[in-house]
Design a protein around this motif. Structure first.
Motif, PDB file in Angstrom:
ATOM      1  N   PRO A 266       0.800  -1.230   0.000  1.00  0.00           N
ATOM      2  CA  PRO A 266       0.000   0.000   0.000  1.00  0.00           C
ATOM      3  C   PRO A 266       0.833   1.282   0.000  1.00  0.00           C
ATOM      4  N   GLY A 267       1.979   1.255   0.672  1.00  0.00           N
ATOM      5  CA  GLY A 267       2.808   2.446   0.727  1.00  0.00           C
ATOM      6  C   GLY A 267       3.757   2.594  -0.445  1.00  0.00           C
ATOM      7  N   SER A 268       3.839   1.570  -1.292  1.00  0.00           N
ATOM      8  CA  SER A 268       4.822   1.589  -2.385  1.00  0.00           C
ATOM      9  C   SER A 268       4.267   0.933  -3.642  1.00  0.00           C
ATOM     10  N   GLY A 269       3.012   1.230  -3.934  1.00  0.00           N
ATOM     11  CA  GLY A 269       2.391   0.666  -5.123  1.00  0.00           C
ATOM     12  C   GLY A 269       2.608   1.547  -6.343  1.00  0.00           C
ATOM     13  N   VAL A 270       1.829   1.266  -7.383  1.00  0.00           N
ATOM     14  CA  VAL A 270       1.834   2.069  -8.606  1.00  0.00           C
ATOM     15  C   VAL A 270       0.394   2.462  -8.902  1.00  0.00           C
ATOM     16  N   ALA A 271       0.170   3.759  -9.114  1.00  0.00           N
ATOM     17  CA  ALA A 271      -1.173   4.268  -9.390  1.00  0.00           C
ATOM     18  C   ALA A 271      -1.266   4.749 -10.828  1.00  0.00           C
ATOM     19  N   ALA A 272      -2.497   4.830 -11.332  1.00  0.00           N
ATOM     20  CA  ALA A 272      -2.689   5.249 -12.717  1.00  0.00           C
ATOM     21  C   ALA A 272      -4.060   5.887 -12.885  1.00  0.00           C
ATOM     22  N   ILE A 273      -4.184   6.657 -13.961  1.00  0.00           N
ATOM     23  CA  ILE A 273      -5.477   7.188 -14.366  1.00  0.00           C
ATOM     24  C   ILE A 273      -5.730   6.762 -15.807  1.00  0.00           C
ATOM     25  N   ALA A 274      -6.912   6.249 -16.075  1.00  0.00           N
ATOM     26  CA  ALA A 274      -7.323   5.900 -17.434  1.00  0.00           C
ATOM     27  C   ALA A 274      -8.377   6.904 -17.877  1.00  0.00           C
ATOM     28  N   ALA A 275      -8.299   7.315 -19.122  1.00  0.00           N
ATOM     29  CA  ALA A 275      -9.231   8.320 -19.631  1.00  0.00           C
ATOM     30  C   ALA A 275      -9.113   8.385 -21.145  1.00  0.00           C
ATOM     31  N   SER A 276      -9.944   9.222 -21.739  1.00  0.00           N
ATOM     32  CA  SER A 276      -9.899   9.422 -23.188  1.00  0.00           C
ATOM     33  C   SER A 276      -8.584  10.082 -23.580  1.00  0.00           C
ATOM     34  N   PRO A 277      -8.170   9.960 -24.847  1.00  0.00           N
ATOM     35  CA  PRO A 277      -6.945  10.637 -25.299  1.00  0.00           C
ATOM     36  C   PRO A 277      -6.974  12.149 -25.045  1.00  0.00           C
ATOM     37  N   ALA A 278      -8.121  12.777 -25.219  1.00  0.00           N
ATOM     38  CA  ALA A 278      -8.212  14.227 -24.996  1.00  0.00           C
ATOM     39  C   ALA A 278      -8.000  14.566 -23.526  1.00  0.00           C
ATOM     40  N   ASN A 279      -8.594  13.774 -22.639  1.00  0.00           N
ATOM     41  CA  ASN A 279      -8.385  13.998 -21.202  1.00  0.00           C
ATOM     42  C   ASN A 279      -6.923  13.788 -20.818  1.00  0.00           C
ATOM     43  N   LEU A 280      -6.316  12.719 -21.339  1.00  0.00           N
ATOM     44  CA  LEU A 280      -4.931  12.431 -20.991  1.00  0.00           C
ATOM     45  C   LEU A 280      -3.988  13.524 -21.483  1.00  0.00           C
TER      46      LEU A 280
END
Length: 439
Positions: A266-280
């Motif tokens: 939990p203290g050393s994971g990897v996070a991400a955001i998924a979204a449309s190409p325009a949002n990214l």
């Protein structure tokens, strides 16, 4: 076994006798000097140990280049190394080109996403800080840390009741489609925190078909428990929201968050955001002013440890083997101690990290306080609602993951006892009020 009598059907004398017996039992627990923690959904030591092999992935002679030749020790690669994008995309159920990798915490990513919208605006729209009114919809009971983010920015939060299918979509549509001040909604769509409810196909489709009055409205889709099943043969699956929005002609309406926080460390994971190409593209434009790149060594470490989606699924089966008995102990204890008394209801989720308990109205704070007196720490009553205010003072979030099984067994029984004590007092007080009114 003798059939249980609902407390509300018992005579006053019987309730008074019961109160004395329950208080004696409670005093015995208090004398034990317990120190048990059921306050947050923290993985246990056994769960953390599942990922210790990740510490052995690298050594001083390791090749620390990712597949495209980038040296992960150096600057650069703001959106994440290719193999990490593939791994996180497999969890988020999106193509790798629709995901951007961040640091260790999806909560941090959500905070920054709100902060950017507040100070800089979304895709050229007016920054929220320059508007007279900004509102967020909050399915309740829900995740306290979501609410803390929007409260931090002074955003008005509106309660949306949860149903067995997900948020009350009639209300969601009413607010989103008619009020331009409504800029977002918090969602934990799979094994929701704290109810364990997963959104139905119809609910996801209705989200995708929203017609927001605000062009910069976004669904904040926190897919925290996407692979966190408790059972192999019983599991919830939900429709993929970005694809649903694309089909509905609104590809930019959603931000989808994910991480390995309860998969690895939990203290050393990897996070991400998924979204449309325009949002990214909009997000990357601003993030590039914030950082030259996130921790690529940690991204590479996760990829080499898990390898792919199948490696993650194998890890989650091991997590489930640890978690499942804990959930079952709590559920069996509540069933044995409280079923038939009509003083509480609780969820029996197929995944996630929480059980949601609803007491009689006006009892949750006192139940949590009594548990604390006997040495069991729980999430504060009211935390599952914006501003920490449960209008009915009845919801308690139970987090079974952290304590060892035997400690949890004792904590669950003590919790049930606290529910009984407080419920008896509540019913006796109501009876007394009625007697006063009758005089």
């Amino acid at each position: 076994m003798k059939e249980k009598i609902p407390y509300s059907s018992m005579s006053r004398n019987d309730l008074l006798d019961l109160k004395i017996r329950l208080e004696k039992e409670f005093d015995k627990y208090r004398a034990k000097g317990l120190k048990l923690d059921m306050s947050r959904g923290k993985p246990s030591v056994k769960q953390l140990n599942l990922s210790m092999g990740m510490m052995d992935v690298f050594h001083s002679e390791s090749d620390l280049k990712c597949e495209d030749g980038t040296d992960c020790r150096n600057y650069g690669v703001i959106d994440g190394i290719p193999e990490a994008k593939r791994l996180l995309a497999s969890i988020a159920e999106v193509p790798p080109e629709e995901i951007m990798i961040f640091g260790n915490s999806s909560l941090n990513v959500m905070y920054d996403t709100v902060s950017r919208a507040y100070s800089l605006g979304i895709m050229g729209h007016t920054p929220w800080c320059k508007l007279d009114s900004v509102k967020f919809l909050c399915p309740v009971p829900g995740y306290d840390r979501h609410f803390k983010i929007t409260q931090e920015f002074g955003i008005e939060m509106i309660n949306i009741p949860m149903t067995p299918e997900g948020p009350d979509m009639d209300l969601v549509e009413k607010y989103v489609n008619n009020d331009p001040a409504v800029k977002g909604i918090w969602c934990v769509p799979k094994y929701s925190n704290p109810t364990g409810i997963s959104y139905s196909d119809e609910t996801v489709k209705r989200f995708a078909k929203l017609k927001p009055a605000a062009e910069d409205f976004r669904i904040f889709w926190d897919n925290a428990y996407s692979v966190h099943h408790l059972y192999e043969d019983k599991r919830d699956e939900i429709l993929e929201i970005i694809e649903a929005c694309r089909k509905a002609g609104r590809p930019d309406m959603v931000y989808k968050f994910t991480s390995t926080s309860k998969i690895s460390f939990p203290g050393s994971g990897v996070a991400a955001i998924a979204a449309s190409p325009a949002n990214l593209a909009d997000i990357e434009k601003h993030v590039s002013a914030q950082t030259i790149g996130h921790d690529k060594l940690n991204q590479l470490r996760h990829v080499r440890f898990f390898r792919d989606r199948y490696g993650i699924e194998a890890q989650m089966r091991r997590h489930a083997d640890i978690l499942r008995p804990k959930f079952e102990v709590v559920e069996e204890t509540l069933e044995r101690e409280l079923d038939g008394l009509e003083i509480g209801e609780w969820t029996t989720p197929l995944g996630g990290y929480f059980i949601s308990f609803d007491s009689l109205d006006g009892c949750a704070k006192e139940i949590v306080a009594r548990a604390a007196q006997a040495g069991v720490k729980m999430t504060p009553a009211g935390a599952t609602f914006p501003y920490g205010r449960d209008p009915r003072d009845r919801n308690v979030r139970i987090a079974p993951s952290y304590p060892p099984l035997e400690d949890l067994r004792m904590a669950a029984k003590l919790f049930a006892l606290c529910v009984k004590v407080v419920s008896v007092e509540k019913i006796l007080d109501e009876q007394e009020e009625k007697m006063k009114e009758a005089k």
